[in-house]
Design an enzyme around this catalytic site. Structure first.
Site, short mmCIF file in Angstrom:
data_model
loop_
_atom_site.label_atom_id
_atom_site.label_comp_id
_atom_site.label_asym_id
_atom_site.label_seq_id
_atom_site.Cartn_x
_atom_site.Cartn_y
_atom_site.Cartn_z
N LYS A 213 -3.64 8.25 -3.76
CA LYS A 213 -2.61 7.35 -3.23
C LYS A 213 -2.62 6.01 -3.97
CE LYS A 213 0.21 5.00 -0.92
NZ LYS A 213 1.40 5.12 -0.17
N CYS A 267 3.25 -2.44 -0.81
CA CYS A 267 2.47 -1.31 -1.33
C CYS A 267 2.10 -1.52 -2.79
CB CYS A 267 3.29 -0.04 -1.17
SG CYS A 267 3.91 0.13 0.49
#
Ligand code: SAJ
Length: 415
Positions: A213, A267
Site C-alpha cells: 500500500k 494519502c
C-alpha cells in the site's frame, strides 16, 4: 457459508462510512463507530458529513432499514474493520494513536473466533502491533502472531485503495490485497470481503500488504514529482510542458503523469514518509520526490506574483481550492497553500473561485483583501487568473472570457 452476521466498522470517514454502508446493503448488521458525536448524529439521521457521489442514498437506505447504526463504542461483532486516520507528526513520524485507541476499544467486546482487519494505511509492522495491544488487553485470548493458524483471534491488514470521488465503485470493483498475520487470517478476511467485492482478493502476509500500500502511493508521488520537475525545467527554457508530455507519451513505454501545483490529499502527500520512516538512509529518491512536490506551490506563487508585478495587476483570481478536481476536500491541498501564501505576499486583492464551497476555509477567511467570488464576477474584476484546480466549471469555461487576462494555468486545462 460465511458466518459474518454482525460487523463493526471503526472510523466513519471517507473509507469507513462507504465500507459500512456497502456491507449493510448486503444484509449484514453493521455497527459504525466514531469519536465525533456530530458524525454519529448525522449518520443516525440517515445523512452524511462528507461529499461522495451516491453515498448519501446508500447510507440513508442502510440506516432506515436498521442495518446501519452509529455509536461511540464498539458492539460485539464477528469482524471489526478499522478505518481511522494515520497522520504524521511535524517530524514526519507516523502517529498510530488513533489505531491504537480503536484497537484497545474493541478489546473488551472481543470474543473467540473474531476477525480484526486494519484498513488504514499504516507503517510496516503496525498489524503485528495490533496483536501485541490485544494481547496486553486480553490475556485470555491467543493471537496469531504467537499461536499462528490456531489462534483465538484472526488479525489482518487489507489496505483501502479507493479513489475519493469514485469510492463506491472502487470498493466493489478494485482488486484487494489481503495480508494475514497467519494464512488462516488472510483466508477468513477474504471470506468477509467476498460478500461485497467483485475484484480479486490477493493474499499475502500482513507486513507485505503494509509495504504494498505504501509503495503504491509512493510510486504515484515519485512519478508526479518527475512531471513536476520537468515542468519547472520547461518553464525555464520556454517549452510548453503539456504538449511535450502529450507527445512523449506516444512512446510505447513512456507514460509521464501530469504536472500540477503540487500534490495534495491525505494519502500521496503523506504515505511516502511512512516508507522513509522504515529506512531513512535508503530512501533518497522517495524523500527527494516529496521535496520536489512540496516545493511546487511556492514556485507557482512566485510565478503568479511575477505576472502581477509585470502587468501592474491589482486583482488576482485563484480558481479552485480543493486538492483535486470536482471534490470539496482541502486536505494538504496545494491550491489552498498557494492562495494563502499569495495573500500574504501580494498587497492587492485576491478573489477565490471555488464552486464546491459556500464560505472560505478559516485559514483564508481571517485575512483581509481576500474573498470568495463567483466565476463571472472574478472574470470582471481580475487581471491575472491562476487556475489551481481543474474543476468542471473551469474546464468548460468559454476561453473568449479569458482574453486579455494573464493566465497561470497550473493544470494544463487551457494550454
Ligand atoms: N496529481 C498530479 N498529477 C497527476 C495525478 C495526480 O498532480 O498526474 C495530484 C492531484 O492533483 C492530487 C494528488 O496528486 O493533488 C493526489 O491525487 P490522486 O487522484 O492521484 O490520488 P488520491 O490521493 O485522491 O488517492 C490516492 C490513490 N492512490 C493511487 O492512485 C496510487 C487511491 O487509490 C488511494 O486509495 C488513496 O490515495 C489512499 O487513500 O491512499
Amino acid at each position: 457459508m460465511t458466518n459474518f452476521k454482525k460487523i463493526c466498522v471503526l472510523g466513519l470517514g471517507y473509507v469507513g462510512l462507504p465500507t459500512a454502508a456497502i456491507f449493510a446493503s448486503r444484509g449484514i448488521q453493521v455497527f459504525g463507530v466514531d469519536t465525533n458525536i456530530k458524525t454519529i448524529e448525522t449518520i443516525n439521521q440517515g445523512k452524511i458529513h462528507i461529499i461522495e457521489p451516491g453515498l448519501d442514498l446508500l447510507v440513508n437506505k442502510s440506516v432506515s432499514t436498521g442495518r446501519l447504526s452509529a455509536n461511540s463504542q464498539p458492539e460485539r461483532s464477528d469482524a471489526y474493520i478499522i478505518a481511522v486516520p494515520t497522520p504524521f507528526e511535524k517530524t514526519y513520524k507516523p502517529n498510530l494513536t488513533f489505531i491504537e485507541a480503536a484497537v484497545r476499544s474493541i478489546a473488551p467486546v472481543l470474543q473467540r473466533g473474531a476477525l480484526v482487519i486494519l484498513e488504514s494505511t499504516s507503517p510496516i509492522g503496525t498489524t503485528e502491533k495490533i496483536c501485541q495491544w490485544l494481547a496486553e488487553e486480553r490475556k485470555d485470548l491467543s493471537l496469531p502472531n504467537k499461536a499462528g493458524d490456531d489462534a483465538d483471534i484472526q488479525v489482518s491488514h487489507s489496505p483501502e485503495r479507493v479513489l475519493p470521488g469514485n469510492v463506491l465503485k472502487e470498493i466493489i470493483n478494485n482488486d484487494r490485497v489481503i495480508g494475514g498475520i497467519s494464512s488462516n487470517c488472510a483466508r477468513r478476511t477474504e471470506q468477509l470481503y467476498k460478500i461485497v467485492i467483485k475484484g480479486k482478493c490477493l493474499l499475502t502476509t500482513a507486513a507485505t500488504a503494509e509495504f504494498i500500500k505504501l509503495s503504491e502511493n509512493a510510486y504515484r508521488d515519485v512519478n508526479i514529482a518527475f512531471a513536476n520537475e520537468l515542468s519547472i525545467v520547461a518553464d525555464k527554457v520556454g517549452i510548453n510542458i503539456w504538449q511535450a508530455i502529450e507527445l512523449a507519451n506516444h512512446h510505447p513505454r513512456v507514460n509521464i503523469l501530469q504536472p500540477g501545483p503540487g500534490v495534495g490529499g491525505h494519502c500521496i502527500a503523506v504515505d511516502p514518509w511512512f516508507i522513509v520512516d522504515s529506512a531513512p538512509n535508503n530512501t533518497a529518491l522517495i524523500q527527494s520526490a516529496r521535496k520536489v512536490n512540496d516545493s511546487k506551490p511556492e514556485f507557482i506563487v512566485d510565478k503568479i506574483l511575477l505576472a502581477a508585478q509585470k502587468t501592474g495587476a491589482r486583482t488576482i483570481a485563484c480558481f479552485g481550492l480543493a486538492y483535486k478536481a470536482d471534490i470539496d476536500d482541502f486536505r494538504e491541498s496545494p491550491a489552498l497553500l498557494i492562495t494563502a501564501s499569495l495573500k500574504k505576499r501580494f498587497d492587492g486583492e485576491v478573489l477565490v473561485v471555488e464552486p464546491n464551497i459556500k464560505k472560505l476555509p478559516d485559514i483564508l477567511s481571517q485575512e483581509k483583501g481576500i474573498s470568495l467570488c463567483s466565476l463571472n464576477e472574478s472574470l470582471k474584476r481580475s487581471q491575472v487568473v491562476a487556475l489551481l484546480v481543474d474543476h468542471r466549471e473551469f474546464r468548460e469555461l468559454d476561453r473568449v472570457l479569458l482574453d486579455k487576462k494573464v493566465i497561470i494555468d497550473t493544470r494544463g486545462v487551457w494550454s
